[in-house]
Write a protein that holds these residues in place. Structure first.
Motif, PDB file in Angstrom:
ATOM      1  N   LEU A  99       1.200  16.054  -6.036  1.00  0.00           N
ATOM      2  CA  LEU A  99       2.214  17.112  -6.025  1.00  0.00           C
ATOM      3  C   LEU A  99       2.429  17.705  -7.413  1.00  0.00           C
ATOM      4  CD1 LEU A  99       4.897  15.652  -3.597  1.00  0.00           C
ATOM      5  CD2 LEU A  99       3.480  17.665  -3.231  1.00  0.00           C
ATOM      6  N   VAL A 100       2.526  16.854  -8.409  1.00  0.00           N
ATOM      7  CA  VAL A 100       2.709  17.327  -9.782  1.00  0.00           C
ATOM      8  C   VAL A 100       1.505  18.154 -10.210  1.00  0.00           C
ATOM      9  CG1 VAL A 100       2.898  16.589 -12.191  1.00  0.00           C
ATOM     10  CG2 VAL A 100       4.299  15.504 -10.439  1.00  0.00           C
ATOM     11  N   SER A 101       0.321  17.664  -9.878  1.00  0.00           N
ATOM     12  CA  SER A 101      -0.901  18.391 -10.233  1.00  0.00           C
ATOM     13  C   SER A 101      -0.935  19.762  -9.552  1.00  0.00           C
ATOM     14  CB  SER A 101      -2.120  17.570  -9.836  1.00  0.00           C
ATOM     15  OG  SER A 101      -3.302  18.257 -10.172  1.00  0.00           O
ATOM     16  N   ASN A 102      -0.550  19.807  -8.263  1.00  0.00           N
ATOM     17  CA  ASN A 102      -0.520  21.088  -7.544  1.00  0.00           C
ATOM     18  C   ASN A 102       0.494  22.049  -8.145  1.00  0.00           C
ATOM     19  OD1 ASN A 102      -2.500  20.271  -5.780  1.00  0.00           O
ATOM     20  ND2 ASN A 102      -1.077  19.695  -4.144  1.00  0.00           N
ATOM     21  N   LEU A 103       1.668  21.550  -8.510  1.00  0.00           N
ATOM     22  CA  LEU A 103       2.682  22.406  -9.127  1.00  0.00           C
ATOM     23  C   LEU A 103       2.178  22.984 -10.439  1.00  0.00           C
ATOM     24  CD1 LEU A 103       5.980  20.409  -8.517  1.00  0.00           C
ATOM     25  CD2 LEU A 103       5.337  22.600  -7.510  1.00  0.00           C
ATOM     26  N   GLN A 104       1.504  22.155 -11.212  1.00  0.00           N
ATOM     27  CA  GLN A 104       0.984  22.618 -12.488  1.00  0.00           C
ATOM     28  C   GLN A 104      -0.079  23.686 -12.268  1.00  0.00           C
ATOM     29  OE1 GLN A 104      -0.645  19.503 -14.883  1.00  0.00           O
ATOM     30  NE2 GLN A 104      -0.684  20.741 -16.732  1.00  0.00           N
ATOM     31  N   PRO A 142       0.830  -1.206   0.000  1.00  0.00           N
ATOM     32  CA  PRO A 142       0.000   0.000   0.000  1.00  0.00           C
ATOM     33  C   PRO A 142       0.868   1.262   0.000  1.00  0.00           C
ATOM     34  CG  PRO A 142      -0.754  -1.539   1.673  1.00  0.00           C
ATOM     35  CD  PRO A 142       0.505  -2.085   1.095  1.00  0.00           C
ATOM     36  N   ASP A 143       2.057   1.160   0.579  1.00  0.00           N
ATOM     37  CA  ASP A 143       2.937   2.326   0.606  1.00  0.00           C
ATOM     38  C   ASP A 143       3.288   2.787  -0.803  1.00  0.00           C
ATOM     39  OD1 ASP A 143       2.913   2.343   3.346  1.00  0.00           O
ATOM     40  OD2 ASP A 143       4.805   1.233   3.543  1.00  0.00           O
ATOM     41  N   ALA A 144       3.559   1.866  -1.698  1.00  0.00           N
ATOM     42  CA  ALA A 144       3.936   2.214  -3.071  1.00  0.00           C
ATOM     43  C   ALA A 144       2.778   2.909  -3.778  1.00  0.00           C
ATOM     44  CB  ALA A 144       4.366   0.970  -3.840  1.00  0.00           C
ATOM     45  N   ALA A 145       1.566   2.393  -3.623  1.00  0.00           N
ATOM     46  CA  ALA A 145       0.397   2.998  -4.260  1.00  0.00           C
ATOM     47  C   ALA A 145       0.162   4.401  -3.700  1.00  0.00           C
ATOM     48  CB  ALA A 145      -0.830   2.129  -4.066  1.00  0.00           C
ATOM     49  N   GLU A 146       0.280   4.536  -2.383  1.00  0.00           N
ATOM     50  CA  GLU A 146       0.087   5.848  -1.761  1.00  0.00           C
ATOM     51  C   GLU A 146       1.156   6.839  -2.215  1.00  0.00           C
ATOM     52  OE1 GLU A 146      -0.071   5.222   2.462  1.00  0.00           O
ATOM     53  OE2 GLU A 146      -1.860   3.960   2.307  1.00  0.00           O
ATOM     54  N   GLN A 147       2.392   6.362  -2.345  1.00  0.00           N
ATOM     55  CA  GLN A 147       3.467   7.237  -2.804  1.00  0.00           C
ATOM     56  C   GLN A 147       3.217   7.711  -4.234  1.00  0.00           C
ATOM     57  OE1 GLN A 147       7.012   4.927  -2.208  1.00  0.00           O
ATOM     58  NE2 GLN A 147       7.130   5.394  -0.020  1.00  0.00           N
ATOM     59  N   MET A 148       2.735   6.824  -5.081  1.00  0.00           N
ATOM     60  CA  MET A 148       2.424   7.201  -6.459  1.00  0.00           C
ATOM     61  C   MET A 148       1.307   8.242  -6.492  1.00  0.00           C
ATOM     62  SD  MET A 148       4.382   5.744  -8.689  1.00  0.00           S
ATOM     63  CE  MET A 148       3.511   5.599 -10.223  1.00  0.00           C
ATOM     64  N   GLN A 149       0.265   8.029  -5.695  1.00  0.00           N
ATOM     65  CA  GLN A 149      -0.843   8.974  -5.656  1.00  0.00           C
ATOM     66  C   GLN A 149      -0.395  10.322  -5.098  1.00  0.00           C
ATOM     67  OE1 GLN A 149      -3.830   6.826  -3.491  1.00  0.00           O
ATOM     68  NE2 GLN A 149      -4.571   5.748  -5.315  1.00  0.00           N
ATOM     69  N   GLU A 150       0.449  10.299  -4.080  1.00  0.00           N
ATOM     70  CA  GLU A 150       0.969  11.548  -3.504  1.00  0.00           C
ATOM     71  C   GLU A 150       1.820  12.296  -4.524  1.00  0.00           C
ATOM     72  OE1 GLU A 150       1.708  14.665  -0.957  1.00  0.00           O
ATOM     73  OE2 GLU A 150       0.182  13.095  -0.849  1.00  0.00           O
ATOM     74  N   ALA A 151       2.651  11.568  -5.277  1.00  0.00           N
ATOM     75  CA  ALA A 151       3.470  12.190  -6.316  1.00  0.00           C
ATOM     76  C   ALA A 151       2.586  12.818  -7.385  1.00  0.00           C
ATOM     77  CB  ALA A 151       4.418  11.163  -6.927  1.00  0.00           C
ATOM     78  N   ALA A 152       1.521  12.125  -7.766  1.00  0.00           N
ATOM     79  CA  ALA A 152       0.596  12.666  -8.768  1.00  0.00           C
ATOM     80  C   ALA A 152      -0.068  13.931  -8.256  1.00  0.00           C
ATOM     81  CB  ALA A 152      -0.445  11.610  -9.131  1.00  0.00           C
TER      82      ALA A 152
END
Length: 192
Positions: A46-51, A34-44
């Motif tokens: 962050l990228v969305s917020n930066l954009q 679950p950590d990997a899935a959560e990390q991917m979602q968190e990264a997505a």
């Protein structure tokens, strides 16, 4: 072959809301942590917020807001290579034209003749920097934007004797030479 096995080993399978499935090289499936899935979602996120934050902000705005120190090459503790002796505001006519510019503007100093210059699109302004409130002379004889200005001594016999310097004006497509005859001799006298 080997490339197919490597691709299958690292290909994520369905990162939906919960834990996804990961296929191993031996063909067996195992739950992704679950950590990997959560990390991917968190990264997505962050990228969305930066954009979202960067929308509406252009490079010019970012550069204008940056502190001057950000562009300093002066190392702490090193002697200054350039020191500011005095500063002057650009003449009002230049600032007025700058506010309506279409593309580019540049400026510089020609110390040999005690003049400063500024270009705004296809207009060149030249004025004495050692005379307070000197009125700039404007040259607008070019169709293209002026991107560089320089000064050269003319070869004897090519120009009239009164021409002391040649102003080299470069546009985006050509280089133009303008003869300068300064009132009162080199760097002296009134405007022009």
């Amino acid at each position: 072959g080997r490339a197919d096995r490597l691709g299958a080993m690292y290909a994520p399978q369905g990162f939906g809301g919960g834990g996804g499935m990961m296929q191993h090289g031996d063909g067996s499936n195992a739950d992704a942590t679950p950590d990997a899935a959560e990390q991917m979602q968190e990264a997505a996120r962050l990228v969305s917020n930066l954009q979202t934050e960067s929308e509406g902000t252009d490079l010019v705005t970012l550069l204008r807001e940056a502190p001057r120190e950000a562009y300093s090459f002066q190392q702490v503790g090193w002697p200054a290579e350039i020191t500011s002796m005095r500063t002057h505001e650009l003449p009002g006519v230049v600032l007025e034209r700058y506010s309506t510019r279409q593309s580019v503007c540049f400026c510089g100093v020609l110390p040999e003749i005690s003049r400063a210059w500024a270009t705004v699109d296809n207009a060149l302004f030249l004025w004495r920097f050692d005379v307070p409130d000197d009125v700039p002379v404007e040259y607008s004889g070019e169709e293209q934007a002026i991107v560089a200005v320089g000064l050269a001594r003319p070869k004897r016999g090519v120009f009239l004797e009164a021409i002391e310097y040649v102003l080299v004006v470069a546009t985006t497509v050509e280089v133009v030479l303008l003869g300068l005859c300064l009132e009162g001799g080199m760097g002296g006298g009134g405007g022009g």
